[in-house]
Write an enzyme that holds these catalytic residues in place. Structure first.
Site, PDB file in Angstrom:
ATOM      1  N   ASP A 149      18.631   9.510   3.102  1.00 42.94           N
ATOM      2  CA  ASP A 149      18.274   8.489   4.101  1.00 42.94           C
ATOM      3  C   ASP A 149      19.263   7.327   4.243  1.00 42.94           C
ATOM      4  OD1 ASP A 149      16.046   9.950   3.401  1.00 42.94           O
ATOM      5  OD2 ASP A 149      14.814   8.224   2.895  1.00 42.94           O
ATOM      6  N   ARG A 152       6.105   3.754  -0.623  1.00 43.64           N
ATOM      7  CA  ARG A 152       7.564   3.583  -0.666  1.00 43.64           C
ATOM      8  C   ARG A 152       8.174   3.223   0.689  1.00 43.64           C
ATOM      9  NH1 ARG A 152       6.524   9.013  -1.760  1.00 43.64           N
ATOM     10  NH2 ARG A 152       7.137  10.502  -0.168  1.00 43.64           N
TER      11      ARG A 152
END
Ligand code: FRU
Length: 502
Positions: free
Chosen positions: A40, A165
């Site tokens: 990511d 998260r």
């Protein structure tokens, strides 16, 4: 081990690994690590006049592992330079990983907000973990210190699963807000909100949006912002069922558009839509820059997909920076940031206003390309029109628009990764079909009709692109414009002097 020590070790490992990288499929103008694994994009932010992008990174291996934050920066969104690794895991607050998160400029202090990952039963029982939220700060934008007071949020709210998260933080008025990826205890993905006066003390506000049961078991990497008078929630749901041409990848990335009330945290929104219909687009994040542009970058890969470059010593890249807007129907438009034009070297016009029956081919020497083709559909009798990118004798990536079905497809089944097959984007018929296609050594990004449909995929042709072909199937196509540009390899700095002016 101290943070400094772990960062130094990681840097040495990365340097050794980068000496062994096979350059064959290395991106020329996309963000990637010098070697080994990335996923990511994290912490996209402008700081002291430069764009910073961090990314999930395992500097020791070409496979995912204990997550670090890699780091690049750029003055112009086109030329990037690698910075030292920003975060290494292993402290009390982030023992087993520094997972995804965001960054803000807190009055001259570049502040990273990230998830600490902790296995509770040893590293190999991957789904038994806890997650918390932490902060690291920097004055120079390069070296980061984790707060002694970490974690700033120690555990999920009482009504939550252990998935907790990917904090995205922004300021609204005088208050900091955070959205987090989360799930209900019975396994429905959702996004929750916190707020804080100082980035240190956080108060839980409740659920911002939640799956009705059809949108997956966990929503990763949320982002939430105002755009063109509405509010947009981006997120990456895991576990959505495939429906015809929709949701074809293992996990999706999509958005909800609606209206939002900060006071009540009520978000009234429309239906979920996929953001990009290619094979490799995930975990997108955005920043708002000083020109007021909302700029998105995604991970240009997919979990559990085959990544042939692992045997070349690296895996993973990020997409081009894309400017987001909404059209009048609340659809997200994604177009390459205009700075992408700084990558252009030479322009190759291939023809204007001609009638195409069947195919027309040109040979290519360049492997980094921007292609532009405009079809006039009002004057076309063809059933399908499009573009084929050839990479050696039997290799081709086929981009086709089916005019009656109003569908744009990208067929990557002969692009070096046979299991990839076809992906389809819905695209309403317009008088003109405009395709802008960016080709790098192992990727293709298609932007159709000013960003109304995009398809992003990794491709691994056996040879460099050898030819480009325009196609008309089942009739004649009116081609209004066809050209391409060779693009610069910004990581190898070649061709800098020839670069076109913006
Ligand atoms: C999304 C994701 C995040 C997590 C990170 C771990 O791709 O699973 O939810 O923070 O990757 O690398």
């Amino acid at each position: 081990m101290s943070t400094l020590h772990s960062i130094r070790n990681a840097a040495e490992a990365l340097k050794r690994a980068s000496e062994k990288v096979d350059p064959r499929y290395r991106p020329g103008y996309h963000i990637a690590a010098p070697a080994n694994w990335i996923n990511d994009p994290n912490g996209m932010v402008q700081f002291n006049g430069e764009y910073h992008v961090f990314y999930q990174h395992h500097p020791y291996d070409e496979h995912w592992g204990p997550m670090h934050w890699g780091h690049v920066k750029s003055k112009d969104l086109a030329h990037w330079e690698h910075c030292p690794i920003a975060l290494a895991p292993g402290d009390e607050c982030d023992r087993d990983g520094c997972f995804s998160g965001s960054a803000v400029d807190d009055n001259g202090v570049l502040t990273l907000i990230y998830t600490g990952h902790h296995y509770t039963h040893g590293e190999h029982e991957k789904d038994i973990f806890t997650q918390n939220q932490n902060i690291a700060v920097s004055r120079d934008g390069i070296r980061f210190d984790k707060l002694g007071a970490n974690p700033v949020i120690a555990e999920p709210p009482a009504d939550s699963a252990h998935h907790f998260r990917d904090p995205k933080v922004w300021k609204h008025g005088d208050t900091w807000y955070m959205v987090l990826g989360n799930a209900t205890p019975d396994g429905r993905g959702r996004v929750i909100r916190y707020h804080s006066p100082d980035l240190r003390r956080w108060t839980y506000d409740g659920v911002l949006a939640e799956s009705d049961g059809t949108l997956g078991f966990m929503w990763e990497c949320p982002d939430f912002f105002e755009l063109d008078g509405r509010h947009v929630l981006l997120f990456s749901p895991q576990g959505m069922e495939r429906q015809g041409d929709r949701y074809m990848n293992l996990f999706q990335t999509g958005y909800l558009v609606g209206d939002y009330d900060y006071e009540t945290n009520e978000f009234r929104h429309g239906e979920f839509r996929e953001m990009d219909h290619g094979h490799d687009f995930y975990a997108v994040q955005t920043l708002l820059d000083d020109r007021g542009r909302r700029i998105a970058i995604g991970w240009m890969d997919m979990w559990e997909s085959d990544m042939p470059t692992k045997s070349h010593g690296w895996a993973g890249a990020l997409t081009l920076p894309r400017v987001l807007n909404l059209d009048k129907d609340g659809r997200l438009l994604m177009n390459p940031a205009e700075e992408t034009e700084l990558l252009r070297l030479a322009q190759f016009p291939l023809g204007e206003a001609f009638a195409l029956t069947d195919r027309r081919r040109v040979s290519l020497k360049e492997s980094l390309l921007e292609i532009r083709v405009v079809f006039d559909l009002t004057g076309s009798s063809a059933e399908k029109v499009g573009l084929i990118l050839h990479g050696g004798s039997a290799e081709e990536t086929v981009i086709l628009y089916d005019i009656a079905q109003e569908k744009l497809t990208l067929d990557a089944s002969a692009s070096g990764k046979p299991q990839d097959g076809i992906r389809t984007a819905p695209l309403l018929r317009n008088d003109l079909l405009t395709l802008r296609v960016f080709v790098d050594r192992s990727s293709v990004e298609v932007f159709a009709n000013d960003g109304l449909a995009t398809l992003t995929s990794r491709i691994y042709p056996a040879e460099s692109p050898s030819g480009l072909e325009l196609v008309a199937v089942g009739g004649e196509a009116a081609v209004k414009e066809w050209k391409y540009w060779s693009l610069k390899d910004v990581w190898n700095e070649s061709g800098k002097a020839e670069s076109a002016e913006l």
